[in-house]
Scaffold this motif. Structure first.
Motif, mmCIF file in Angstrom:
data_model
loop_
_atom_site.group_PDB
_atom_site.id
_atom_site.type_symbol
_atom_site.label_atom_id
_atom_site.label_comp_id
_atom_site.label_asym_id
_atom_site.label_seq_id
_atom_site.Cartn_x
_atom_site.Cartn_y
_atom_site.Cartn_z
ATOM 1 N N LEU A 161 1.333 3.182 1.550
ATOM 2 C CA LEU A 161 0.094 2.648 2.160
ATOM 3 C C LEU A 161 0.383 1.945 3.481
ATOM 4 C CD1 LEU A 161 -2.379 0.973 -0.379
ATOM 5 C CD2 LEU A 161 -2.857 2.805 1.231
ATOM 6 N N ALA A 173 -11.441 8.092 4.021
ATOM 7 C CA ALA A 173 -10.418 7.086 3.724
ATOM 8 C C ALA A 173 -10.527 6.705 2.252
ATOM 9 C CB ALA A 173 -10.608 5.867 4.632
ATOM 10 N N GLY A 174 -9.976 7.578 1.406
ATOM 11 C CA GLY A 174 -10.088 7.348 -0.027
ATOM 12 C C GLY A 174 -11.487 7.657 -0.531
ATOM 13 N N ILE A 215 -6.921 11.188 5.215
ATOM 14 C CA ILE A 215 -5.552 10.704 5.002
ATOM 15 C C ILE A 215 -5.185 10.927 3.552
ATOM 16 C CG2 ILE A 215 -6.274 8.279 4.638
ATOM 17 C CD1 ILE A 215 -3.459 7.777 6.249
ATOM 18 N N HIS A 216 -3.967 11.448 3.359
ATOM 19 C CA HIS A 216 -3.511 11.776 2.010
ATOM 20 C C HIS A 216 -2.121 11.181 1.810
ATOM 21 C CE1 HIS A 216 -3.255 13.994 -1.726
ATOM 22 N NE2 HIS A 216 -2.023 14.338 -1.382
ATOM 23 N N PRO A 217 -1.863 10.585 0.632
ATOM 24 C CA PRO A 217 -0.599 9.875 0.444
ATOM 25 C C PRO A 217 0.573 10.745 -0.001
ATOM 26 C CG PRO A 217 -2.010 9.492 -1.433
ATOM 27 C CD PRO A 217 -2.784 10.386 -0.505
ATOM 28 N N GLY A 277 -13.225 3.215 -2.526
ATOM 29 C CA GLY A 277 -12.424 2.236 -3.269
ATOM 30 C C GLY A 277 -12.051 1.001 -2.479
ATOM 31 N N GLN A 278 -10.756 0.688 -2.481
ATOM 32 C CA GLN A 278 -10.254 -0.579 -1.916
ATOM 33 C C GLN A 278 -10.514 -0.712 -0.418
ATOM 34 O OE1 GLN A 278 -9.099 -3.144 -3.589
ATOM 35 N NE2 GLN A 278 -9.441 -1.952 -5.461
ATOM 36 N N GLY A 279 -10.425 0.408 0.287
ATOM 37 C CA GLY A 279 -10.727 0.360 1.712
ATOM 38 C C GLY A 279 -9.636 -0.253 2.575
ATOM 39 N N SER A 280 -8.386 -0.154 2.135
ATOM 40 C CA SER A 280 -7.330 -0.738 2.986
ATOM 41 C C SER A 280 -7.144 0.084 4.265
ATOM 42 C CB SER A 280 -6.010 -0.873 2.222
ATOM 43 O OG SER A 280 -5.448 0.383 1.944
ATOM 44 N N ASN A 281 -7.379 1.390 4.192
ATOM 45 C CA ASN A 281 -7.318 2.195 5.421
ATOM 46 C C ASN A 281 -8.508 1.888 6.330
ATOM 47 O OD1 ASN A 281 -4.962 4.166 5.571
ATOM 48 N ND2 ASN A 281 -5.625 4.355 3.428
ATOM 49 N N GLU A 334 0.454 4.491 5.932
ATOM 50 C CA GLU A 334 -0.904 5.026 6.172
ATOM 51 C C GLU A 334 -1.650 4.177 7.188
ATOM 52 O OE1 GLU A 334 -3.264 6.038 2.702
ATOM 53 O OE2 GLU A 334 -1.482 6.207 1.456
HETATM 54 C C1 GRF Z 1 -5.015 6.150 0.138
HETATM 55 O O1 GRF Z 1 -3.771 6.247 -0.497
HETATM 56 C C2 GRF Z 1 -5.373 7.442 0.822
HETATM 57 O O2 GRF Z 1 -4.271 8.112 1.327
HETATM 58 C C3 GRF Z 1 -6.009 8.228 -0.300
HETATM 59 O O3 GRF Z 1 -6.739 7.287 -1.033
HETATM 60 C C4 GRF Z 1 -6.149 6.004 -0.866
HETATM 61 C C5 GRF Z 1 -7.224 5.103 -0.357
HETATM 62 O O4 GRF Z 1 -6.762 3.781 -0.273
HETATM 63 N N1 GRF Z 1 -6.792 9.325 0.208
HETATM 64 P P1 GRF Z 1 -7.658 2.690 0.440
HETATM 65 O O5 GRF Z 1 -9.011 2.716 -0.238
HETATM 66 O O6 GRF Z 1 -7.744 3.036 1.881
HETATM 67 O O7 GRF Z 1 -6.944 1.386 0.202
#
Ligand code: GRF
Length: 219
Positions: free
Chosen positions: A174, A90-91, A111-113, A13-17, A177
């Motif tokens: 986030l 990461a998502g 990683i889990h929110p 997805g977004q890849g912010s991590n 995270e």
């Molecule tokens: C994050 O909230 C992570 O903890 C979960 O999926 C989301 C991914 O967000 N596993 P991003 O793509 O890293 O923005």
């Protein structure tokens, strides 16, 4: 552990991590580097972070593989080709088989929110708000066979504020995270993770800073 731990980051997805890991690993003294990013979605917005940082990307869609085993085998082949030491989910929105987890055992983290073991799975922020918890947060853990289980490396706490909606809470979680994921990777790269059965002990971790109470008006 080697001086430079080689990472694969898996996204959907977004890849912010991913972005947080790219930023952290860009520092000269960071003991790990991202050698590849895998996405199971060709339109994952997070891919742009990898491209901007000139990191090799690979799109492996479950739909283009004849079965889940082939999908995972292709990922493993690509990661082994890049000599990956640690897989960072990461998502990455795909369940991984016991076979894959066994192959990468103790070399795959997620990683889990939420503050695991509470609120595994999806819609975690909505569920945390509905449950009325006063704190939630996020967790980085080693991956085991069952979803969102495995030895916990680090957690961060986020207070749930009156009026929070899933979106507002997600935004604050986030931010945490993005702090703890690079920290967990750094500790692994520095060889500071010791396992006591299924418990992680971080050698040299600071003692806890104090007691947190929320709502703080109660004090
Ligand atoms: C994050 O909230 C992570 O903890 C979960 O999926 C989301 C991914 O967000 N596993 P991003 O793509 O890293 O923005």
């Amino acid at each position: 552990m080697s001086a430079e731990l080689r990472l694969a980051v898996l996204i959907s997805g977004q890849g912010s991590n991913l972005r947080a890991l790219i930023d952290a690993t860009a520092a000269d003294d960071f003991p790990a580097k991202i050698v590849m990013v895998i996405s199971n979605k060709d339109d994952a917005p997070g891919l742009k972070h990898a491209e901007a940082a000139d990191i090799s990307t690979l799109i492996i869609s479950r739909n283009t593989c004849s079965n889940h085993a082939d999908f995972e085998a292709e990922m493993t082949k690509a990661m082994e080709h890049h000599n990956v030491h640690l897989v960072c989910l990461a998502g990455f929105m795909t369940l991984l088989s016991n076979h894959f987890v066994t192959h990468w055992y103790n070399r795959i983290i997620n990683i889990h929110p939420s503050l695991l073991p509470a609120f595994k799975g999806l819609d975690v922020h909505e569920r945390a708000i509905n449950a009325g918890v006063k704190f939630t947060g996020c967790t980085v853990h080693y991956v085991r066979f069952k979803m969102d289980t495995g030895p916990i490396i680090i957690q961060a706490i986020t207070p749930v504020i009156t009026g929070d909606k899933a979106d507002s809470l997600a935004t604050r979680v986030l931010k945490q995270e993005h702090i703890i994921y690079p920290l967990a990777v750094k500790w692994i790269a520095e060889g500071r993770i010791l396992m006591d059965g299924e418990r992680v002990i971080v050698s040299g971790a600071e003692p806890p800073m104090g007691v947190l109470i929320n709502p703080e008006q109660c004090l």
